[in-house]
Design an enzyme around this catalytic site. Structure first.
Site, PDB file in Angstrom:
ATOM      1  N   ASP A 131       8.221 -90.019  59.348  1.00 20.77           N
ATOM      2  CA  ASP A 131       7.963 -91.551  59.785  1.00 20.77           C
ATOM      3  C   ASP A 131       8.651 -92.031  61.025  1.00 20.77           C
ATOM      4  O   ASP A 131      10.059 -91.974  60.856  1.00 20.77           O
ATOM      5  CB  ASP A 131       8.018 -92.151  58.271  1.00 20.77           C
ATOM      6  N   ASP A 134       5.691 -86.395  53.481  1.00 19.03           N
ATOM      7  CA  ASP A 134       6.075 -87.516  54.139  1.00 19.03           C
ATOM      8  C   ASP A 134       7.523 -87.816  54.034  1.00 19.03           C
ATOM      9  O   ASP A 134       7.878 -88.055  52.640  1.00 19.03           O
ATOM     10  CB  ASP A 134       5.146 -88.529  54.053  1.00 19.03           C
ATOM     11  N   GLU A 184       6.193 -88.587  63.606  1.00 20.59           N
ATOM     12  CA  GLU A 184       5.342 -89.793  64.121  1.00 20.59           C
ATOM     13  C   GLU A 184       5.957 -90.716  65.295  1.00 20.59           C
ATOM     14  O   GLU A 184       7.156 -91.074  64.795  1.00 20.59           O
ATOM     15  CB  GLU A 184       5.085 -90.902  62.744  1.00 20.59           C
ATOM     16  N   HIS A 208      -3.392 -93.857  57.062  1.00 18.92           N
ATOM     17  CA  HIS A 208      -3.443 -95.080  56.250  1.00 18.92           C
ATOM     18  C   HIS A 208      -3.096 -96.279  56.916  1.00 18.92           C
ATOM     19  O   HIS A 208      -2.875 -97.174  56.411  1.00 18.92           O
ATOM     20  CB  HIS A 208      -2.382 -94.545  55.157  1.00 18.92           C
ATOM     21  N   ASP A 209      -2.674 -96.267  58.301  1.00 21.60           N
ATOM     22  CA  ASP A 209      -2.497 -97.448  59.057  1.00 21.60           C
ATOM     23  C   ASP A 209      -3.486 -97.762  59.943  1.00 21.60           C
ATOM     24  O   ASP A 209      -3.236 -98.914  60.839  1.00 21.60           O
ATOM     25  CB  ASP A 209      -1.229 -97.220  59.807  1.00 21.60           C
TER      26      ASP A 209
END
Length: 560
Positions: free
Chosen positions: A204, A103, A255, A328-329
């Site tokens: 990200d 990431d 993302e 994770h969000d």
């Protein structure tokens, strides 16, 4: 020893497993996960059958936003281990045929990064132009843009009287991509990790890197229309891709925040000029009535199907999407769209099948493979997520929302729902750590854990294992077109995938009541067979008239 194949398109038939290291496995007694903990579970991941790991940030960071605030791109956070630990993880994963995707966060850095620290208070610093600074307007912030974590998107540097932009927490200062030197720094960072042998990168909020340079007020919204899929974003991505990604055959997944299909067709274009694939989140806003996240609401089933249809048909032959329910969000999908009590196993399998049979690359978030649930916290003190605690303060203390109502909203929407420690076994702290974990474990860990799932051949774990294998065995999953068979059915999500060689139909009942549907008239049911279902007693023959039990899924394949 399993080796890594050299196929540059490996990711089109792959399944990727997301690890959130802080909550995955603690090799000792710190109460937080680490790299050695991940290494200790590689055999488990190999048994599951995944092709690659996506590792959320393990770089040096003050952890204001759980590592998405990077203070040194070239160092491993000591909380997670050392660079030697990372090198061992990479080597041991590759030995098992598992690739590693890092990431990377390049829209912003931590305000503790040396670049920002040099820029702070010094307009003449060579790093000042690495960030976005503006003078105040009539003594206030430069414009009315809002941070995605609440409040203004601008923070004041008292020493110089200028504001810097932060689309997220004030400790996450946005980088100025208009500065060519910033882009060179980004290339250097990516090169460093690619040279180590990292197989790819998850980027990200990458579609936010280009901002409209007039920084005008937004009289229609919160400012996002001026920086989402911004004016130079494709130019910037093509520059990075040509200079680095294409040189190392790196797989890349972007993302995309609040993006559009048209932009994603370009981001993930099959010519490979920008990215390999894209994450979009539109399907995970179906329980946001009128776009409002912070409210407790049921999901809009027909809208969910419309969104999948829009993206599946829109990307087919033009781009490539990432398929996912959890990360994770996002809250746990079995609690969000499934039934995490009576039909936890059935609904978890159904939700898995309904997304794994689409075109794209599926992502499995840690614990999803044995249907971990939201924890159901009862106290605001149990939450750690900065977004959740900020919204609690804003809504309860400023807007007058009642405490109990806000707790119910958090129990449904908080990012901490997915960040509870991985439930490995029935031991104390669920086998995650020898010490009290950083975030409370869900109370149901004695019944819901990886060890129990591996011991039961009818578990969600083995269903995921089968879905991962089917993607490699049935070509239509990768190449077929997409047709929504029942767009107006109020309970069934059923779609058809067709290629020259095969036709696949995936039927999914999203509710706890039995329901019915009829297969298309041109589908030769007598020539078809069931390849997978989540109830053990599937009929011997496929009939056009289908009766689906609560949360039932059926996958049917026909050779054309």
């Amino acid at each position: 020893m399993t080796t890594i194949t050299q196929d540059p398109n490996w990711w089109k038939t792959a399944s990727i497993y997301q690890i959130y290291p802080k909550s995955f496995c603690d090799s000792g007694d710190k109460g937080t996960g680490d790299i050695q903990g991940i290494i200790s579970k590689l055999d488990y991941l190999q048994r599951l059958g995944i092709d690659a790991i996506w590792l959320t940030p393990v770089y040096q960071s003050p952890m204001i936003d759980n590592g998405y605030d990077i203070s040194d791109y070239y160092a491993i956070n000591p909380d997670f281990g050392t660079m030697a630990d990372f090198d061992q993880l990479l080597e041991e994963a590759h030995q098992r045929g598992i690739r590693l995707i890092m990431d990377i966060v390049v829209n912003h850095t931590s305000t503790e990064h040396q670049w920002f620290q040099s820029a702070l208070g010094d307009k003449n610093s060579p790093y000042r132009d690495y960030y976005i600074w503006r003078d105040p307007v009539e003594g206030e912030a430069p414009n009315n843009w809002l941070s995605k974590f609440g409040g203004s998107a601008w923070a004041l540097d008292d020493a110089t009287g200028q504001y810097y932009l932060h689309l997220f927490a004030k400790e996450q200062a946005d980088l100025n991509w208009e500065n060519p030197q910033v882009r060179e720094e980004v290339k250097q960072v990516i090169r460093f990790w690619a040279e180590k042998g990292v197989d790819g990168f998850r980027l990200d909020v990458i579609n936010l890197i280009s901002k409209a340079q007039d920084f005008s007020d937004d009289h229609q919204g919160d400012g996002r229309r001026f920086y989402t899929d911004g004016p130079r974003v494709h130019e910037f991505l093509q520059e990075i891709s040509q200079a680095v990604f294409q040189q190392y055959d790196s797989v890349t997944v972007g993302e995309m925040s609040s993006t559009t299909l048209e932009h994603c067709q370009q981001y993930s274009s099959l010519d490979g000029k920008e990215l390999s694939m894209v994450f979009n989140f539109h399907h995970l806003k179906v329980d946001y009535p009128n776009g409002e996240k912070w409210t407790k609401a049921p999901f809009d089933f027909l809208q969910l199907k419309q969104i999948f249809n829009h993206w599946q048909t829109g990307l087919n032959g033009k781009g490539w999407g990432a398929l996912f329910w959890c990360n994770h969000d996002q809250p746990r999908i079995v609690s969000r769209l499934g039934n995490d009590k009576q039909y936890r196993v059935e609904s978890a399998k159904m939700l898995a099948a309904s997304i794994h049979m689409m075109q794209g690359t599926p992502y499995i978030y840690q614990g999803e493979e044995f249907a971990m649930t939201n924890p159901g916290y009862t106290s605001i003190e149990q939450y750690r997520d900065v977004e959740s605690t900020n919204m609690y303060d804003i809504m309860v203390h400023q807007q007058g929302v009642k405490h109990d109502e806000m707790m119910a909203i958090l129990a449904q929407k908080s990012r901490d729902n997915s960040r509870t420690p991985m439930q490995w076994n029935r031991e104390r702290y669920a086998g995650f750590s020898k010490a009290q974990p950083w975030l409370d474990i869900a109370d149901n860990y004695q019944e819901i854990n990886a060890e129990q799932a591996e011991q039961n051949y009818d578990s969600v774990f083995y269903f995921y294992q089968q879905l991962i294998q089917l993607r490699k065995q049935i070509e239509v999953i990768t190449t077929g077109d997409y047709l929504d068979l029942y767009p107006d059915h109020d309970a069934v999500f059923g779609y058809q995938r067709r290629s020259q060689q095969q036709t696949l139909i995936c039927l999914n009942n999203y509710y706890a009541q039995e329901t019915e549907c009829v297969l298309p008239s041109d589908f030769e049911a007598s020539q078809a067979s069931y390849v997978l279902g989540n109830y053990q007693d599937l009929p011997q023959q496929v009939s056009r008239h289908q009766v689906l039990r609560p949360y039932e899924t059926r996958i049917i394949v026909l050779q054309n």
